[in-house]
Design a protein around this motif. Sequence first.
Motif, mmCIF file in Angstrom:
data_model
loop_
_atom_site.group_PDB
_atom_site.id
_atom_site.type_symbol
_atom_site.label_atom_id
_atom_site.label_comp_id
_atom_site.label_asym_id
_atom_site.label_seq_id
_atom_site.Cartn_x
_atom_site.Cartn_y
_atom_site.Cartn_z
ATOM 1 N N TRP A 30 35.540 36.155 6.918
ATOM 2 C CA TRP A 30 34.737 37.308 6.527
ATOM 3 C C TRP A 30 34.985 38.510 7.427
ATOM 4 O O TRP A 30 34.837 39.666 6.991
ATOM 5 N N ASP A 31 35.353 38.271 8.693
ATOM 6 C CA ASP A 31 35.599 39.400 9.588
ATOM 7 C C ASP A 31 36.768 40.255 9.110
ATOM 8 O O ASP A 31 36.817 41.452 9.380
ATOM 9 N N ARG A 32 37.727 39.637 8.377
ATOM 10 C CA ARG A 32 38.856 40.397 7.834
ATOM 11 C C ARG A 32 38.452 41.220 6.617
ATOM 12 O O ARG A 32 39.129 42.192 6.278
ATOM 13 N N LEU A 33 37.381 40.819 5.952
ATOM 14 C CA LEU A 33 36.922 41.523 4.754
ATOM 15 C C LEU A 33 35.774 42.483 5.048
ATOM 16 O O LEU A 33 35.471 43.367 4.239
ATOM 17 N N ARG A 34 35.143 42.339 6.220
ATOM 18 C CA ARG A 34 33.953 43.119 6.534
ATOM 19 C C ARG A 34 34.194 44.632 6.471
ATOM 20 O O ARG A 34 33.335 45.367 5.944
ATOM 21 N N PRO A 35 35.313 45.172 6.980
ATOM 22 C CA PRO A 35 35.501 46.631 6.895
ATOM 23 C C PRO A 35 35.454 47.155 5.460
ATOM 24 O O PRO A 35 34.934 48.249 5.225
ATOM 25 N N PHE A 36 35.990 46.378 4.525
ATOM 26 C CA PHE A 36 35.932 46.816 3.127
ATOM 27 C C PHE A 36 34.495 46.884 2.643
ATOM 28 O O PHE A 36 34.068 47.879 2.041
ATOM 29 N N TYR A 37 33.731 45.839 2.878
ATOM 30 C CA TYR A 37 32.341 45.813 2.402
ATOM 31 C C TYR A 37 31.508 46.923 3.047
ATOM 32 O O TYR A 37 30.659 47.538 2.390
ATOM 33 N N LEU A 38 31.744 47.186 4.335
ATOM 34 C CA LEU A 38 30.997 48.244 5.010
ATOM 35 C C LEU A 38 31.326 49.620 4.440
ATOM 36 O O LEU A 38 30.475 50.523 4.430
ATOM 37 N N ALA A 39 32.545 49.797 3.966
ATOM 38 C CA ALA A 39 32.932 51.075 3.375
ATOM 39 C C ALA A 39 32.444 51.210 1.941
ATOM 40 O O ALA A 39 32.070 52.310 1.506
ATOM 41 N N VAL A 40 32.429 50.116 1.190
ATOM 42 C CA VAL A 40 32.052 50.202 -0.219
ATOM 43 C C VAL A 40 30.534 50.301 -0.384
ATOM 44 O O VAL A 40 30.052 50.881 -1.369
ATOM 45 N N LEU A 41 29.762 49.779 0.553
ATOM 46 C CA LEU A 41 28.301 49.776 0.393
ATOM 47 C C LEU A 41 27.713 51.188 0.276
ATOM 48 O O LEU A 41 26.894 51.444 -0.621
#
Length: 416
Positions: free
Chosen positions: A214-225
């Motif tokens: 999840w740490d590799r995907l977290r930047p995407f989720y933080l930007a899309v939210l």
Amino acid sequence: MASGAAPTARSMAGYGLLALPLAFGGLPLYVHAPDFYAADLGLPLAALGLTLAGLRLLDAGLDPLAGWLSDRWPRARLAWVVLGAAALALGVLALFLPPAGARLTWFAAAMALASLGHSLVSVNLLTLGGAWRPEAGLRARISAMREAFGLAGLVLAVVLPAALAPWIGRGPALAVMAGLLAVLLMFAVPVFARWYRRTRPAAEAMAAPAPIAWDRLRPFYLAVLPVLLSAALPAALILMLVRDLLGLPDLAGLFLLTYFLAALPGTLAAGWLAARWGAVPVWIAALILSMAAFAFCLRLGPGEGTEFLAICLLTGFCFGADLVLPPAILFARIEAAGARHAAARAFALLGFLTKAALALAGALALPLLQLAGFRPAQPNSPEALRLLLILYAALPLALRGLAVVLLFVNHRRGRI
């Protein structure tokens, strides 16, 4: 079909067609059904509101459940889609063909069934589209085809009840809409199944559930939210803005239709540009363009329908990029993280964040407006109307600016 020649338009249409009934069936769940049961069937608002709150919590949790099921039994993805389509059709039919008694219980059960079906179809449709081809440009084109069909279904769902209701009444019009959804699914699911059997987009190769990076995907989720929240706020407030600030309630349907119609070419342009320049740079450009539209919106006043129509055109066009590019970017991050075995769960989290943003927008904006003394469909003070405009345009403008910064910084660092 993981490599080789680019997929044909016919093949992409075979995949994307299912998005049309999926979007067509989603609008009744979130817009028509609650108002129909309150206004036409006379359910008490308090009981209906509490039931809806529970259903929204349930709906938010169904996407992760659908993702886990699909990742746990990846070779059954087509079966999950067929099962989900059947549940969606039966649930929406039940919603608009209620019995004489126990209507609140019927409403809750039908909504839960339809929401489960919608989650099963949407999570797997997104996952299989991302898994189909590894090339980023082709993935964006595939996503654009799917979202174009989805927008066509959304436009149809907006127009059909409004066209039929004056002739046969709202209740029968919604029942016709539910029947048409069943027919559309009966046509689209076999087309999708034929595409699936021909392409076999690496679904069977995905392993059973395993830990996700999840740490590799977290930047995407933080930007899309922040983008999701910036879209949810105007969606929750547009009818109030049109009626109470602009004073043009009869044009609300035109504004909504313009927005969704403008998104159709926006999806196609986003897919084509992303294939040439990359999904992240194109999405950043679209966000900046939409920020200009929100900034212009801050100058709106009573009667300025022409100006707001232009805003709807521009923001609707940019909305096409919001639909197409995040799924394409997410699957690229899934591959970079070596998490193809968890693709459905990753897309399910994106669905969860989308629904959470809708819930948060209402929970944030409506109480603030009430504290400011805002009263829908009644005379309001300039201060209350100013707060409405701030929540509709200024806050989304700031949220999109934050998303642009996060996307730019993380893209330069190779995290998105």
